[in-house]
Write an enzyme that holds these catalytic residues in place. Structure first.
Site, short mmCIF file in Angstrom:
data_model
loop_
_atom_site.label_atom_id
_atom_site.label_comp_id
_atom_site.label_asym_id
_atom_site.label_seq_id
_atom_site.Cartn_x
_atom_site.Cartn_y
_atom_site.Cartn_z
N ALA A 66 0.73 -1.28 -0.09
CA ALA A 66 0.12 0.08 -0.01
C ALA A 66 0.76 1.19 -0.08
O ALA A 66 2.09 1.18 0.29
CB ALA A 66 -0.93 0.07 1.27
N GLY A 109 0.80 -5.04 0.64
CA GLY A 109 -0.58 -5.30 -0.07
C GLY A 109 -0.15 -5.75 -1.50
O GLY A 109 -1.01 -6.25 -2.02
N GLU A 112 -0.18 -9.42 -0.69
CA GLU A 112 -1.66 -9.90 -0.69
C GLU A 112 -2.36 -9.73 -1.89
O GLU A 112 -3.16 -10.75 -2.33
CB GLU A 112 -2.27 -8.84 0.15
CG GLU A 112 -1.45 -8.92 1.71
CD GLU A 112 -2.16 -8.02 2.85
OE1 GLU A 112 -1.72 -6.70 2.34
OE2 GLU A 112 -2.59 -8.44 3.76
N GLU A 132 4.87 -5.10 7.00
CA GLU A 132 4.12 -4.09 7.86
C GLU A 132 4.61 -4.07 9.21
O GLU A 132 4.54 -2.95 9.72
CB GLU A 132 2.80 -4.79 7.76
CG GLU A 132 1.96 -4.42 6.38
CD GLU A 132 2.02 -5.64 5.55
OE1 GLU A 132 2.94 -6.41 5.63
OE2 GLU A 132 1.46 -5.58 4.54
N1 CO8 Z 1 4.72 3.31 -0.66
C1 CO8 Z 1 5.00 4.52 -0.94
N2 CO8 Z 1 6.12 4.73 -1.44
C2 CO8 Z 1 6.89 3.86 -1.73
C3 CO8 Z 1 6.63 2.43 -1.22
C4 CO8 Z 1 5.39 2.36 -0.62
N3 CO8 Z 1 5.11 1.03 -0.13
N4 CO8 Z 1 7.48 1.78 -1.46
C5 CO8 Z 1 8.67 2.44 -2.09
N5 CO8 Z 1 8.34 3.71 -2.26
C6 CO8 Z 1 8.84 4.80 -2.83
C7 CO8 Z 1 10.09 5.22 -2.04
O1 CO8 Z 1 9.69 5.97 -0.77
C8 CO8 Z 1 11.05 5.93 -2.97
O2 CO8 Z 1 10.57 6.96 -3.17
P1 CO8 Z 1 11.63 8.50 -3.34
O3 CO8 Z 1 12.19 8.25 -4.58
O4 CO8 Z 1 10.51 9.70 -3.37
O5 CO8 Z 1 12.25 8.49 -2.13
C9 CO8 Z 1 10.92 5.02 -4.12
O6 CO8 Z 1 9.44 4.48 -4.33
C10 CO8 Z 1 11.73 4.07 -4.74
O7 CO8 Z 1 12.10 3.31 -3.40
P2 CO8 Z 1 13.42 2.88 -2.54
O8 CO8 Z 1 14.33 3.98 -2.80
O9 CO8 Z 1 13.19 2.52 -1.24
O10 CO8 Z 1 13.69 1.52 -3.41
P3 CO8 Z 1 14.78 0.42 -3.06
O11 CO8 Z 1 15.21 -0.14 -4.25
O12 CO8 Z 1 15.72 0.94 -2.27
O13 CO8 Z 1 13.67 -0.36 -2.10
C11 CO8 Z 1 11.89 -1.58 -1.60
C12 CO8 Z 1 12.57 -0.97 -2.67
C13 CO8 Z 1 12.58 -2.68 -0.80
C14 CO8 Z 1 10.42 -2.01 -2.20
C15 CO8 Z 1 11.40 -0.39 -0.64
O14 CO8 Z 1 11.00 0.67 -1.32
C16 CO8 Z 1 10.72 -0.66 0.74
O15 CO8 Z 1 11.00 -1.47 1.62
N6 CO8 Z 1 9.14 -0.47 0.27
C17 CO8 Z 1 8.27 -0.33 1.44
C18 CO8 Z 1 7.69 -1.88 1.33
C19 CO8 Z 1 6.70 -1.76 2.40
O16 CO8 Z 1 6.93 -1.61 3.57
N7 CO8 Z 1 5.58 -2.37 2.39
C20 CO8 Z 1 4.30 -2.41 3.05
C21 CO8 Z 1 3.20 -1.06 2.82
S1 CO8 Z 1 2.06 -1.19 4.20
C22 CO8 Z 1 0.89 -2.14 3.21
O17 CO8 Z 1 1.08 -2.68 2.27
C23 CO8 Z 1 -0.35 -2.64 4.10
C24 CO8 Z 1 -1.13 -3.37 3.02
C25 CO8 Z 1 -2.46 -3.07 3.66
C26 CO8 Z 1 -3.84 -3.05 2.61
C27 CO8 Z 1 -3.61 -2.83 1.43
C28 CO8 Z 1 -4.53 -1.95 0.78
C29 CO8 Z 1 -4.32 -1.30 -0.77
#
Ligand code: CO8
Length: 258
Positions: A66, A109, A112, A132
């Site tokens: 998400a 998500g 999921e 999460e």
């Molecule tokens: N949401 C918003 N922005 C994101 C997300 C995200 N989930 N993931 C990555 N981004 C953004 C980063 O902030 C970054 O933006 P910016 O360039 O502005 O700084 C850009 O995407 C690139 O990301 P990274 O620089 O972090 O890229 P890396 O290659 O270093 O890392 C990863 C890739 C490992 C995927 C890393 O981005 C990461 O860990 N992302 C978050 C993963 C996460 O925590 N996911 C869980 C989110 S909560 C959730 O999903 C709850 C679900 C509930 C129901 C769903 C309803 C829709």
């Protein structure tokens, strides 16, 4: 179908293909993407030319969950009223088979969403996880329920409580995915599988999907509702605010337990 802003849709050889297309945000499922994805799947589901659907991202990421930036400041009530999870749950109404073609990160998500599809074709680089807990919340769109059904309790606990991720090979061995192929071929492989199924007797395919889903359905609706309530509730905690702010500010969170 061309009016979507966060996905790309095409139809070829009886297969409807939806590509998640927010590469700048690692295909994070914001509200617009979640709605557009489900609108597209439902439109393809009622298109007589289409026999099976494929959902994919790109080579680097299926979806990173998400959209954290969109929900970082949300209260529990905001989350309840937005109810993005119900949007994703619309996938359960799709009658035609849906195959997830997954490469790279498949997290939160995003994982999921893949688990809500009927089958998963993965590239060798696919990595599945429910991170999460790093944000001070839990999965909200079925992760706790669907992973537990496939992987059992022990491994699901590790994934949900300690961000244990699965490689494509592990996911194949554990029965989470159908096939693992080299990165260059994962989409072609998923489309091929979809085409084969699309060429089969449509009503038997529909009933077959329904029947298999019944094996998993008992208690699923209740389990999903419980999980969703807990996910929304966590937005009333300080740890959720800290966890998501820390992700956005690229630092380690400091948990307070409140
Ligand atoms: N949401 C918003 N922005 C994101 C997300 C995200 N989930 N993931 C990555 N981004 C953004 C980063 O902030 C970054 O933006 P910016 O360039 O502005 O700084 C850009 O995407 C690139 O990301 P990274 O620089 O972090 O890229 P890396 O290659 O270093 O890392 C990863 C890739 C490992 C995927 C890393 O981005 C990461 O860990 N992302 C978050 C993963 C996460 O925590 N996911 C869980 C989110 S909560 C959730 O999903 C709850 C679900 C509930 C129901 C769903 C309803 C829709």
């Amino acid at each position: 179908m061309s009016s979507y802003s966060t996905i790309l849709v095409e139809i070829s050889e009886q297969v409807g293909l939806v590509r998640l297309n927010r590469p700048q945000a690692m295909n994070a499922l914001n509200r617009t993407l979640s709605r557009e994805l489900m609108d597209a799947l439902q439109a393809l589901d009622s298109d007589a030319q289409v026999g099976a659907l494929v959902v994919t991202g790109n080579e680097r990421v299926f979806a990173a969950g998400a959209d954290i930036k969109e929900m970082a400041d949300a209260s529990a009530v905001d989350m309840l009223l937005r109810d993005t999870v119900s949007q994703l749950d619309r996938i359960r109404q799709v009658k035609k088979p849906v195959i997830a073609a997954v490469s790279g990160w498949c997290l939160g998500g995003g994982c999921e969403l893949a688990l809500s599809c009927d089958m998963i074709v993965a590239s060798e680089s696919a990595r599945f996880g429910q991170p999460e807990i790093n944000l001070g919340v839990i999965p909200g769109a079925g992760g706790t329920q669907r992973l537990a059904r496939v992987l059992g309790k022990a491994l699901t606990m590790e994934m949900v409580l300690n961000n244990r991720t699965l490689s494509a090979e592990e996911a194949l061995r554990l029965g989470l995915v159908n096939r693992v192929v080299p990165v260059e071929r994962y989409l072609e492989e998923a489309l091929g599988l979809a085409q084969e199924i699309a060429a089969r007797a449509p009503l038997a395919v529909r009933m077959g999907k329904e029947a298999v889903n019944h094996a998993f359905d008992s208690f699923l609706t209740e389990g999903l509702a419980d999980e969703r309530r807990a996910f929304y509730f966590l937005f009333s905690t300080q740890d959720q605010k800290e966890g998501m702010a820390a992700f956005i500010e690229k630092r380690k969170p400091e948990w307070k337990g409140v």
